[in-house]
Write a protein that holds these residues in place. Structure first.
Motif, PDB file in Angstrom:
ATOM      1  N   ALA A 144       0.814  -1.218   0.000  1.00 33.04           N
ATOM      2  CA  ALA A 144       0.000   0.000   0.000  1.00 33.04           C
ATOM      3  C   ALA A 144       0.846   1.265   0.000  1.00 33.04           C
ATOM      4  CB  ALA A 144      -0.942  -0.012   1.207  1.00 33.04           C
ATOM      5  N   LEU A 145       1.935   1.290   0.763  1.00 35.15           N
ATOM      6  CA  LEU A 145       2.757   2.501   0.846  1.00 35.15           C
ATOM      7  C   LEU A 145       3.494   2.788  -0.454  1.00 35.15           C
ATOM      8  CD1 LEU A 145       4.284   2.270   4.453  1.00 35.15           C
ATOM      9  CD2 LEU A 145       2.492   3.806   3.627  1.00 35.15           C
ATOM     10  N   LEU A 146       3.600   1.795  -1.330  1.00 29.30           N
ATOM     11  CA  LEU A 146       4.301   1.982  -2.606  1.00 29.30           C
ATOM     12  C   LEU A 146       3.355   1.973  -3.796  1.00 29.30           C
ATOM     13  CD1 LEU A 146       7.559  -0.187  -2.387  1.00 29.30           C
ATOM     14  CD2 LEU A 146       7.315   2.267  -2.110  1.00 29.30           C
ATOM     15  N   GLU A 147       2.073   1.888  -3.528  1.00 33.97           N
ATOM     16  CA  GLU A 147       1.120   1.724  -4.622  1.00 33.97           C
ATOM     17  C   GLU A 147       1.209   2.849  -5.641  1.00 33.97           C
ATOM     18  OE1 GLU A 147      -3.698   1.003  -5.252  1.00 33.97           O
ATOM     19  OE2 GLU A 147      -2.833   1.152  -3.243  1.00 33.97           O
ATOM     20  N   ARG A 148       1.299   4.087  -5.170  1.00 32.74           N
ATOM     21  CA  ARG A 148       1.316   5.215  -6.108  1.00 32.74           C
ATOM     22  C   ARG A 148       2.586   5.262  -6.955  1.00 32.74           C
ATOM     23  NH1 ARG A 148       0.326  11.607  -4.544  1.00 32.74           N
ATOM     24  NH2 ARG A 148       0.521  12.423  -6.675  1.00 32.74           N
ATOM     25  N   PRO A 149       3.814   5.262  -6.362  1.00 35.29           N
ATOM     26  CA  PRO A 149       5.002   5.300  -7.224  1.00 35.29           C
ATOM     27  C   PRO A 149       5.139   4.087  -8.133  1.00 35.29           C
ATOM     28  CG  PRO A 149       5.617   4.917  -4.934  1.00 35.29           C
ATOM     29  CD  PRO A 149       4.180   5.305  -4.937  1.00 35.29           C
ATOM     30  N   VAL A 150       4.730   2.910  -7.668  1.00 36.58           N
ATOM     31  CA  VAL A 150       4.815   1.712  -8.507  1.00 36.58           C
ATOM     32  C   VAL A 150       3.837   1.818  -9.673  1.00 36.58           C
ATOM     33  CG1 VAL A 150       4.351  -0.764  -8.567  1.00 36.58           C
ATOM     34  CG2 VAL A 150       5.704   0.205  -6.703  1.00 36.58           C
ATOM     35  N   ARG A 151       2.627   2.306  -9.405  1.00 39.71           N
ATOM     36  CA  ARG A 151       1.658   2.471 -10.486  1.00 39.71           C
ATOM     37  C   ARG A 151       2.140   3.496 -11.508  1.00 39.71           C
ATOM     38  NH1 ARG A 151      -2.188   4.207  -7.699  1.00 39.71           N
ATOM     39  NH2 ARG A 151      -2.123   6.405  -8.289  1.00 39.71           N
ATOM     40  N   GLN A 152       2.727   4.604 -11.018  1.00 41.47           N
ATOM     41  CA  GLN A 152       3.250   5.609 -11.937  1.00 41.47           C
ATOM     42  C   GLN A 152       4.391   5.043 -12.785  1.00 41.47           C
ATOM     43  OE1 GLN A 152       4.226   8.688  -9.087  1.00 41.47           O
ATOM     44  NE2 GLN A 152       2.319   9.792  -9.465  1.00 41.47           N
ATOM     45  N   LEU A 153       5.248   4.229 -12.179  1.00 42.25           N
ATOM     46  CA  LEU A 153       6.333   3.607 -12.938  1.00 42.25           C
ATOM     47  C   LEU A 153       5.775   2.685 -14.002  1.00 42.25           C
ATOM     48  CD1 LEU A 153       9.312   2.878 -13.426  1.00 42.25           C
ATOM     49  CD2 LEU A 153       9.104   1.189 -11.589  1.00 42.25           C
ATOM     50  N   ALA A 154       4.796   1.865 -13.651  1.00 47.16           N
ATOM     51  CA  ALA A 154       4.197   0.954 -14.619  1.00 47.16           C
ATOM     52  C   ALA A 154       3.519   1.723 -15.754  1.00 47.16           C
ATOM     53  CB  ALA A 154       3.193   0.040 -13.918  1.00 47.16           C
ATOM     54  N   ASP A 155       2.855   2.821 -15.429  1.00 49.38           N
ATOM     55  CA  ASP A 155       2.198   3.631 -16.461  1.00 49.38           C
ATOM     56  C   ASP A 155       3.228   4.223 -17.429  1.00 49.38           C
ATOM     57  OD1 ASP A 155      -0.239   3.083 -15.327  1.00 49.38           O
ATOM     58  OD2 ASP A 155      -0.386   4.979 -14.234  1.00 49.38           O
TER      59      ASP A 155
END
Length: 304
Positions: A144-155
């Motif tokens: 959960a704490l990495l959801e945003r940066p990981v999603r942005q990287l995948a995008d």
């Protein structure tokens, strides 16, 4: 002399009114237009400070700002002096930072544990021979704490952004020494495409997990310093509150010149609290990669 004092009073009132207007605007979703890298840095620092608070304070901080604005307006209306209202607003808005000076450190420990978990997930999938970029894009879950940066990287990777640039942006999002180490590992793999990435990811995950354990121990040792800073801060705020509420004590500040002096004292008081907070904080490790601001300055220098 009278006109001079009146001007000072009007200036103090304008400062407080502007501050309260800014709070109301922020609560309604408005954000100042600060262009370029600086906007991201300012917003990132403010968000990081608020995110260091415990969940109850962090999730309801906008409501606290509303209460702080109300307390400031009430104090102003009762005393008739704007700086009194400004100090009341600052006292309420800054209360959670006084109660938790320097953060508890628990969030950073949880963040390191989340990074270690994510790296281990990547290592497990990568062991099957899948390319790193595809592994990141196709990984369904992230802590959960990495959801945003990981999603942005995948995008970024799925939209065609070059891998090295996407990994450098990940370092900017994580904004830490650990983030730089991970981004550097990914960028080295883009260059070499070596077969040992799964082992390297597992080793990095173990290193990050060990750092999280060490930080947990350090945080426990610094709890006493935070407790002392909290007691000193609360005592000082109580003394200031008594002075402002008691008419005989606050009488010297009931002039335009007194308001200016009170404003200066208030700034010094806040600076001392920030100094105590800084003493209770853990220093971040220096980053190894250039920050976004440093890269922007470097490009400006090359263009010149």
């Amino acid at each position: 002399m009278t006109s001079y004092l009146s001007a000072l009073g009007m200036l103090a009132g304008a400062v407080v009114a502007l501050g309260l207007t800014g709070v109301v605007a922020a609560l309604r979703g408005w954000r100042p237009e600060v262009r370029g890298v600086r906007r991201g840095l300012i917003r990132g620092r403010l968000v990081r400070v608020v995110e260091e608070l415990p969940p109850g304070w962090r999730d309801n901080y906008r409501l606290l700002l509303t209460g702080a604005a109300g307390a400031g307006a009430l104090m102003w209306s009762l005393t008739g002096w704007p700086v009194h209202g400004l100090l009341a607003f600052a006292a309420v808005a800054g209360l959670p930072f006084v109660l938790y000076p320097g953060g508890s450190g628990r969030r950073e420990v949880a963040r390191l544990e989340a990074i270690a978990e994510w790296l281990q997930q990547l290592a497990s999938v990568r062991a099957g021979g899948k390319p790193l970029e595809a592994t990141i894009v196709d990984l369904d879950t992230a802590p959960a704490l990495l959801e945003r940066p990981v999603r942005q990287l995948a995008d970024r990777l799925s939209s065609g952004v070059p891998a090295r640039r996407a990994y450098r942006r990940l370092a900017d999002d994580l904004n830490s020494r650990i983030g730089d180490d991970i981004a550097q590992l990914f960028m080295d793999h883009v260059t070499s495409r070596g077969p040992g990435l799964a082992r390297a990811l597992s080793a990095q995950a173990a290193l990050v997990a060990r750092q999280g354990t060490d930080l947990r121990d350090i945080n426990a040792e610094r709890a006493k310093a935070r407790s002392e800073a909290r007691r000193v801060s609360l005592f000082a705020i109580a003394v200031v509150t008594v002075i402002l509420v008691n008419g005989s004590y606050s009488q010297p500040f009931a002039t335009a010149l007194g308001q200016l002096g009170l404003l200066v004292l208030g700034v010094l008081f806040v600076a001392s609290l920030l100094w105590l907070r800084r003493m209770a904080m853990l220093e971040d490790e220096p980053r190894t990669l250039l920050t976004a601001e440093e890269r922007a300055k470097e490009k400006e220098g090359e263009a010149a």
